[in-house]
Motif scaffolding. Structure first.
Motif, PDB file in Angstrom:
ATOM      1  N   GLU A 100     134.375 125.268  84.692  1.00 40.02           N
ATOM      2  CA  GLU A 100     135.008 124.490  85.388  1.00 40.02           C
ATOM      3  C   GLU A 100     134.453 124.218  86.570  1.00 40.02           C
ATOM      4  O   GLU A 100     133.812 124.949  87.507  1.00 40.02           O
ATOM      5  N   VAL A 101     134.328 122.944  87.220  1.00 43.72           N
ATOM      6  CA  VAL A 101     133.771 122.743  88.680  1.00 43.72           C
ATOM      7  C   VAL A 101     134.840 122.116  89.389  1.00 43.72           C
ATOM      8  O   VAL A 101     135.043 121.038  89.188  1.00 43.72           O
ATOM      9  N   LEU A 102     134.958 122.831  90.549  1.00 45.37           N
ATOM     10  CA  LEU A 102     136.154 122.299  91.383  1.00 45.37           C
ATOM     11  C   LEU A 102     135.250 122.332  92.837  1.00 45.37           C
ATOM     12  O   LEU A 102     134.401 123.219  93.121  1.00 45.37           O
ATOM     13  N   VAL A 103     135.746 121.078  93.403  1.00 47.76           N
ATOM     14  CA  VAL A 103     135.165 120.605  94.701  1.00 47.76           C
ATOM     15  C   VAL A 103     136.339 120.401  95.853  1.00 47.76           C
ATOM     16  O   VAL A 103     137.131 119.755  95.603  1.00 47.76           O
ATOM     17  N   CYS A 104     135.938 120.994  96.978  1.00 54.26           N
ATOM     18  CA  CYS A 104     136.984 121.065  98.069  1.00 54.26           C
ATOM     19  C   CYS A 104     137.148 119.485  98.522  1.00 54.26           C
ATOM     20  O   CYS A 104     136.354 118.850  99.233  1.00 54.26           O
ATOM     21  N   GLY A 105     138.140 118.759  98.087  1.00 58.12           N
ATOM     22  CA  GLY A 105     138.422 117.648  98.430  1.00 58.12           C
ATOM     23  C   GLY A 105     138.532 117.341 100.039  1.00 58.12           C
ATOM     24  O   GLY A 105     138.152 116.256 100.597  1.00 58.12           O
ATOM     25  N   THR A 106     139.024 118.460 100.749  1.00 60.27           N
ATOM     26  CA  THR A 106     139.017 118.390 102.410  1.00 60.27           C
ATOM     27  C   THR A 106     137.419 118.255 102.788  1.00 60.27           C
ATOM     28  O   THR A 106     137.210 117.281 103.733  1.00 60.27           O
ATOM     29  N   CYS A 107     136.735 118.908 102.298  1.00 60.00           N
ATOM     30  CA  CYS A 107     135.240 119.042 102.637  1.00 60.00           C
ATOM     31  C   CYS A 107     134.575 117.495 102.409  1.00 60.00           C
ATOM     32  O   CYS A 107     134.092 116.887 103.376  1.00 60.00           O
ATOM     33  N   LEU A 108     134.769 117.014 101.304  1.00 57.10           N
ATOM     34  CA  LEU A 108     134.420 115.550 100.934  1.00 57.10           C
ATOM     35  C   LEU A 108     134.874 114.737 101.816  1.00 57.10           C
ATOM     36  O   LEU A 108     134.218 113.828 102.263  1.00 57.10           O
ATOM     37  N   ASP A 109     136.133 114.725 102.069  1.00 60.77           N
ATOM     38  CA  ASP A 109     136.662 113.881 103.184  1.00 60.77           C
ATOM     39  C   ASP A 109     135.994 113.971 104.684  1.00 60.77           C
ATOM     40  O   ASP A 109     135.770 113.015 105.313  1.00 60.77           O
ATOM     41  N   PHE A 110     135.677 115.120 104.948  1.00 56.49           N
ATOM     42  CA  PHE A 110     135.090 115.383 106.315  1.00 56.49           C
ATOM     43  C   PHE A 110     133.904 114.623 106.508  1.00 56.49           C
ATOM     44  O   PHE A 110     133.466 114.296 107.515  1.00 56.49           O
ATOM     45  N   TYR A 111     133.062 115.090 105.228  1.00 61.41           N
ATOM     46  CA  TYR A 111     131.680 114.581 105.334  1.00 61.41           C
ATOM     47  C   TYR A 111     131.652 113.125 104.769  1.00 61.41           C
ATOM     48  O   TYR A 111     130.251 112.287 104.682  1.00 61.41           O
ATOM     49  N   GLY A 112     132.904 112.503 104.565  1.00 62.76           N
ATOM     50  CA  GLY A 112     132.599 110.830 104.231  1.00 62.76           C
ATOM     51  C   GLY A 112     132.136 110.663 102.925  1.00 62.76           C
ATOM     52  O   GLY A 112     131.433 109.782 102.621  1.00 62.76           O
ATOM     53  N   LEU A 113     132.380 111.684 101.997  1.00 69.57           N
ATOM     54  CA  LEU A 113     131.519 111.636 100.781  1.00 69.57           C
ATOM     55  C   LEU A 113     132.718 111.390  99.446  1.00 69.57           C
ATOM     56  O   LEU A 113     132.155 111.642  98.385  1.00 69.57           O
ATOM     57  N   LYS A 114     133.852 111.322  99.714  1.00 65.21           N
ATOM     58  CA  LYS A 114     134.987 111.069  98.821  1.00 65.21           C
ATOM     59  C   LYS A 114     134.561 110.179  97.453  1.00 65.21           C
ATOM     60  O   LYS A 114     134.984 110.678  96.488  1.00 65.21           O
ATOM     61  N   ASP A 115     134.015 109.192  97.952  1.00 67.68           N
ATOM     62  CA  ASP A 115     133.406 107.930  96.815  1.00 67.68           C
ATOM     63  C   ASP A 115     132.102 108.377  96.141  1.00 67.68           C
ATOM     64  O   ASP A 115     131.739 107.723  95.352  1.00 67.68           O
ATOM     65  N   SER A 116     131.490 109.554  96.712  1.00 63.24           N
ATOM     66  CA  SER A 116     130.091 109.569  96.360  1.00 63.24           C
ATOM     67  C   SER A 116     129.858 110.672  95.290  1.00 63.24           C
ATOM     68  O   SER A 116     128.818 111.049  94.772  1.00 63.24           O
ATOM     69  N   LEU A 117     131.122 111.344  94.814  1.00 62.48           N
ATOM     70  CA  LEU A 117     130.951 112.523  93.926  1.00 62.48           C
ATOM     71  C   LEU A 117     130.573 112.320  92.708  1.00 62.48           C
ATOM     72  O   LEU A 117     131.114 111.266  92.013  1.00 62.48           O
ATOM     73  N   LYS A 118     129.613 113.061  92.041  1.00 62.03           N
ATOM     74  CA  LYS A 118     129.079 112.417  91.022  1.00 62.03           C
ATOM     75  C   LYS A 118     129.358 113.263  89.870  1.00 62.03           C
ATOM     76  O   LYS A 118     129.323 112.899  88.639  1.00 62.03           O
ATOM     77  N   VAL A 119     129.805 114.665  90.152  1.00 68.90           N
ATOM     78  CA  VAL A 119     130.262 115.528  89.178  1.00 68.90           C
ATOM     79  C   VAL A 119     131.373 116.545  89.635  1.00 68.90           C
ATOM     80  O   VAL A 119     131.415 116.690  90.742  1.00 68.90           O
TER      81      VAL A 119
END
Lengths: 202, 86
Positions: A161-180
């Motif tokens: 299972e691959v869990l990615v921190c949403g807060t961190c994606l948001d902080f780095y402006g990467l919410k729409d860039s997640l590939k997996v």
């Protein structure tokens, strides 16, 4: 009577914590209104974990998530779950925590290459981690096609299972860039760590 | 296509070649050098190709002879190749 919880205006993962608190007390007849998709995903996962069915209705300003009033076929599933849990412990379930975009401290280029090697090595093995948990700059590793994303996809196919921190994606402006991987939260990530027999930090 | 593995005498050599492969858009994986193969550096570059010449020539420009090329056999092991066909 269904108890209504108000998750409107609550930051992640508060709505999840509110719902979980009720379930832990045995209150399955609950509904919660939330105003963001991440909360919908988190609560859907929570319902799956408790083997509860969940209905999702779009309402003004968000969604209303309604749990069933009891876990379906609870008795039968409990014994299965226990067996599965025991098996996982005996086979050495483990989680891998990746909180940086490189392994160790020091030269960034070397560290990044070590990270590529580490994830490749994990993906080649049979004993894959039960979960891979990405936080802080670790989330950047999953936002660009390449060796790491490919290997993480392999791990997913093998059952991690691959869990990615949403807060961190948001902080780095990467919410729409997640590939997996699946956008997640501190609550779920820490829960996976607590559930694992051991946690490896890269 | 055959699978090749490039091992290096030093980590700096491995990193400079991998950077150049990136620049040239050559496809490869950074992998841990198999324990059974002796190398100065634990980073190996694995690539799949019909003709490894392009990879080798590029690597040679940056590190000269400080590398060793292996080809993967059907059994999964690696056989050393000489670098003379660069």
């Amino acid at each position: 009577m269904t108890k209504l919880l108000d998750g409107f205006g609550k930051a992640c993962p508060q709505p999840l914590v509110m719902a979980k608190k009720e379930l832990e007390q045995g209150n399955y007849d609950i509904a919660i209104q939330v105003d963001n998709e991440m909360a919908v995903k988190n609560i859907t996962r929570l319902a799956q974990k408790y083997s509860l069915s969940l209905s999702c209705e779009e309402i003004v300003g968000g969604w209303l998530l309604t749990f069933s009033d009891a876990p379906h076929d609870k008795g039968a599933e409990t014994s299965t779950l226990l067996m599965e849990e025991n098996w996982q412990v005996s086979s050495g379930s483990y989680a891998v925590f990746i909180g940086k975009d490189c392994v160790g401290a020091g030269d960034a280029e070397l560290g990044y290459n070590l990270m590529k090697m580490a994830i490749f090595t994990l993906s080649e093995g049979d004993a894959v981690p039960t979960s891979l948990l990405f936080m802080n700059t670790g989330v950047k590793l999953l936002c660009e096609e390449g060796q790491i994303v490919e290997c993480v996809r392999v791990l997913e196919k093998k059952g991690s299972e691959v869990l990615v921190c949403g807060t961190c994606l948001d902080f780095y402006g990467l919410k729409d860039s997640l590939k997996v991987g699946e956008v997640s939260n501190m609550y779920d990530i820490l829960t996976r760590m607590q559930e694992a027999t051991k946690v490896i930090t890269l | 296509m055959a699978i090749y593995l490039l091992l290096f005498d030093s980590t700096h050599a491995a990193l400079s070649v991998s950077k150049e492969f990136d620049t040239q858009g050559l496809s490869y994986y950074s992998v841990a050098a198999p324990a059974s193969l002796r190398a100065g550096c634990g980073i190996a570059l694995r690539f799949q190709s019909d003709d490894p010449t392009k990879y080798l020539q590029l690597a040679y420009l940056y590190v000269g002879d400080a590398m060793q090329l292996y080809v993967r056999s059907e059994s999964g092991g690696y056989t050393p190749l000489d670098n003379t066909h660069i």
